[in-house]
Design an enzyme around this catalytic site. Sequence first.
Site, PDB file in Angstrom:
ATOM      1  N   GLY A  83     -77.543 -68.124  -9.344  1.00  0.00           N
ATOM      2  CA  GLY A  83     -76.092 -68.366  -8.632  1.00  0.00           C
ATOM      3  C   GLY A  83     -74.544 -68.332  -8.985  1.00  0.00           C
ATOM      4  O   GLY A  83     -73.384 -68.075  -8.567  1.00  0.00           O
ATOM      5  N   VAL A 131     -77.105 -65.402 -17.794  1.00  0.00           N
ATOM      6  CA  VAL A 131     -78.005 -66.080 -19.846  1.00  0.00           C
ATOM      7  C   VAL A 131     -78.294 -64.649 -19.923  1.00  0.00           C
ATOM      8  O   VAL A 131     -79.019 -64.308 -19.476  1.00  0.00           O
ATOM      9  CB  VAL A 131     -79.205 -67.044 -18.625  1.00  0.00           C
ATOM     10  CG1 VAL A 131     -79.771 -67.456 -19.952  1.00  0.00           C
ATOM     11  CG2 VAL A 131     -78.768 -68.078 -17.794  1.00  0.00           C
ATOM     12  N   LYS A 138     -75.801 -69.180 -21.370  1.00  0.00           N
ATOM     13  CA  LYS A 138     -75.553 -69.485 -19.231  1.00  0.00           C
ATOM     14  C   LYS A 138     -73.767 -69.068 -19.686  1.00  0.00           C
ATOM     15  O   LYS A 138     -73.091 -69.436 -20.050  1.00  0.00           O
ATOM     16  CB  LYS A 138     -75.728 -70.602 -18.720  1.00  0.00           C
ATOM     17  CG  LYS A 138     -75.261 -70.429 -17.168  1.00  0.00           C
ATOM     18  CD  LYS A 138     -75.573 -71.391 -16.627  1.00  0.00           C
ATOM     19  CE  LYS A 138     -76.880 -72.032 -16.290  1.00  0.00           C
ATOM     20  NZ  LYS A 138     -76.921 -73.118 -15.635  1.00  0.00           N
ATOM     21  N   ASP A 152     -81.740 -78.931  -7.477  1.00  0.00           N
ATOM     22  CA  ASP A 152     -82.382 -77.990  -7.341  1.00  0.00           C
ATOM     23  C   ASP A 152     -83.696 -77.561  -8.733  1.00  0.00           C
ATOM     24  O   ASP A 152     -83.546 -76.552  -8.756  1.00  0.00           O
ATOM     25  CB  ASP A 152     -81.067 -76.803  -8.167  1.00  0.00           C
ATOM     26  CG  ASP A 152     -81.077 -75.288  -7.677  1.00  0.00           C
ATOM     27  OD1 ASP A 152     -81.812 -75.474  -6.690  1.00  0.00           O
ATOM     28  OD2 ASP A 152     -81.052 -74.760  -8.697  1.00  0.00           O
TER      29      ASP A 152
END
Length: 940
Positions: free
Chosen positions: A54, A58, A73, A171
């Site tokens: 999201g 990467v 990233k 997360d």
Amino acid sequence: MPTRIDDDDRVIGLPTPEHEAILRRVVSRLTGTDASQEVMIGRYRLVRRLGAGGMGVVYLVHDPDLDRLVALKVLHVDSPTLGTHEEILQRRMRREARALARLDHPHVVRVYEVGEHQGRIYLAMEYVEGTTLTQWLDDAPTRPWEDLVQAFVAAGEGLAAAHAAGLAHCDFKPDNVLIGHDGAIKVGDFGLVRSLEDVPSTEQETTGPTHRPRLVRLEGSGMTTRKGEVFGTPFFMAPEQLEGLRGDSHGDQFAFCVALYTALAKQPPFTRSFASRRESIAAGPRPMPTTAGPLPTRLVGAIERGLHDDRDQRWPSMDALLAELRHALGARARRRRRSALAAAGAVVLGVVAWQAHAQYERSTQAQACAAAGADIDAVWNAATREAVQEGLMTAPVSHGAVTADKIMPWLDRHADDWRRDRTQACTSATLEGELDEVSYRKAQWCLDERRRELAALLGMLHDADAQTAEGAIPAVMALRATAPCVDAMVLRGLPEPPSPANREAIVTLEESLAEADALAATGKYRPALGLAEEVLTQAERLGWLPLVASARSRRGSLLHRTGNYEEALATDAHAFTEASHARAWGLAADVANAATHVAGHRLGKYEVARVWSRSAETAELLAGDPLELRRANRLDALGAAENAAGNHAEAERLHTLALHTRERALGPDHFELTWSMSNLGNAKKAQGNYDGARVLYERALAIRREVLGSEHPMVAGLINNIAVVLSTQGEHALAQARFEEVLDLRRRTLGPRHHDVATAALNLAATHQWQGHLDQALQLTEEALSVLEHSVGPEHRDVAMALGNLAALHTERGAAAQAVPLLERALTILEQTQGTEHPYLAQVLIQLADARLAQGDTVGAQEAHARSARIRELVLGPDHPDLAMSWFGLAQVALAQGRSQDAIALAERAAAVFEAANLASRLAETRDLIERATTPMQPG
């Protein structure tokens, strides 16, 4: 022309086809795609795309500065789901970098830097070559529940480390857990990381329910959102996060338990429907299905508590949850043992009685592990401390008391580290089940080796003489760290310990090798060599290959220290082969680094040195190098070889990498950094960057003074290098004062007949000669030559340099006939020891040319200067100040032969180089020659 001698650089068999194949794979991986298709992101070269989420994409990239693969990233800037929130995303990404930079844990992906390229923020992270926990679970859906729980416990330790640092992940899910091919488990993707403290108001989400629209990513990677919006992956979200509250460590715990429940049950604990998910959580998790198999009640209870709707009813911390999961794993192992006893006719204890017995058993084992750690007390204790202090304080040196004070904290830390790691190894093997039996044996043997090394060194310090006191601080700091002995990757690269049948004899020989190391560390190379050779003979009789390779590697190192370079290189080749066959990869890497240094820096076999460096890299990869200190040694060894070969820019690059690597591992002020600083300074000086070299020498000097005290001989080495730079820049009066400081310090600390005293005397004599103080220069040079012939033998390269300086003095005093035989002897020594193209040879050729010119032999002088110029251009390149000195010499010869135009052309060529290098005194000499060549001769 006198020669100055720098403080010596210090850096720490050919590979088999198997090793070459490994090396080729490594090089292929590092080089990536074809050069014609290169794509750069900042300084990073794109290798391939790894995945997307999201927040961004990467990529696998190659970092050319540090010569390694990195995961990069890159933040999305054009995703339609992000709307106008790019600024928030950028702030969050920078926060991820700052947060992860605070974490240094084996189960957390390391972050190296955050940068920007073409308007896009990127994050450079550790590349973990392997798979995700999600894929690992999918690849083998019938894994034993113990394996699943152990993998999650490892990931949980990464979360716990983040919480201990004041951070929450926000997360957590299996997609964000990486499993390397080497088995390493690391939590990554901290894109939604939050401080557990209050954040600035400009970036703070609402702390209560919100009625503003929420952006939610229903599946897949988490989203970062504006103030008041839900962020994360709802499937794993805690109920308070679904309501818009801040994520915290309790939310991470909830997500962890969702993932673990799903892995065990093969179904989620709550409904997948987002609309009814909040109600499903409030009703509690579904009962664990019978298809999950017979799971311990304690395990299921631990997970259910972590899934509680009320955050305050969950576990107080991740550590508490992990302790319960480990206990469940241990309980299963204990039940298996109990069942085996029952099958053998053992009495079945009641549940309460068994629990009491298990608790007693665990407590007893914990005490046994603590006792194992306390074994270090037999080596380092109050009596030993007092004996070491007394030994150093009564040693016949001026710095004995300072040395005693300096090393005590190091010895205390080393003993404490041993105690900690020995206890940890025992606990990991017997209580936590994290070390298998083979790894535990390796860990014990590794730690026992470290203890023997410490005991041998302490034995030397008890009764310290001057030489021992001189080497005490470096020897203590060179003691090998204990942490690698409990590192899983390092343990895989260690050979199996010896069988019990030979262990006692092998331990005795290991103790003798440790004594040889202590002798070498304190400068007693010849006694150490004799002891190492004796151990090698006995080790060959026993036939345990790791010990044979270890003893032979010591012999190679000591042959190097005593100046027998060819035999040292041959011995290193033999030891490398033995270490490789024994799969002692750490030893193989160390031996290959030593061979790189001997071949390149000592013998001038530069291509051989490069091959050895590649062999060292291969062994280093197989050994495991968690702090990358072996890598730093390899870079320094190769850098010294490249500097000796005249590839000074490459040497500078390698030494810069080595220095940065050591700084990351050890901090900015560690003593070990001074070697890389000195090496890097030497490379800069060789390129004429004298100011840059001096800055490095001064920085290293400050560290050495802090660590060693101002009276230690190793401080003098860097003062010497600073003085060499000052003299080269024409600051002869300042250089003289520093050289006098060096000579005085070395005479007081080392005695008048030490090799280092002779080099200091030579350098001071050269400075006197530059200033026209010929009598003082002659006296110092003759003294130095006498000391060198006594300390290193008549055929050593430093003897040749002293002969050259003595000859230059005779020439300048009008006795060139005395100079020529000295120079011819010096050339013979250098050709035999350094080869026919070494820069030292070029320097003596210039001195020979000066002597011949003084005798009126312009042809002989021209030949000598021309040969020196060829050597220097070949080795040093076309713009080096030393090569300009050869041109200046040829200009002098041309002027003496009446070829004024040739003299002017050569002198102007030299002057341009001297001016660029800011060498004022050399430039003045050259311009004076140009003026003389330009001015017509006046009639007599």
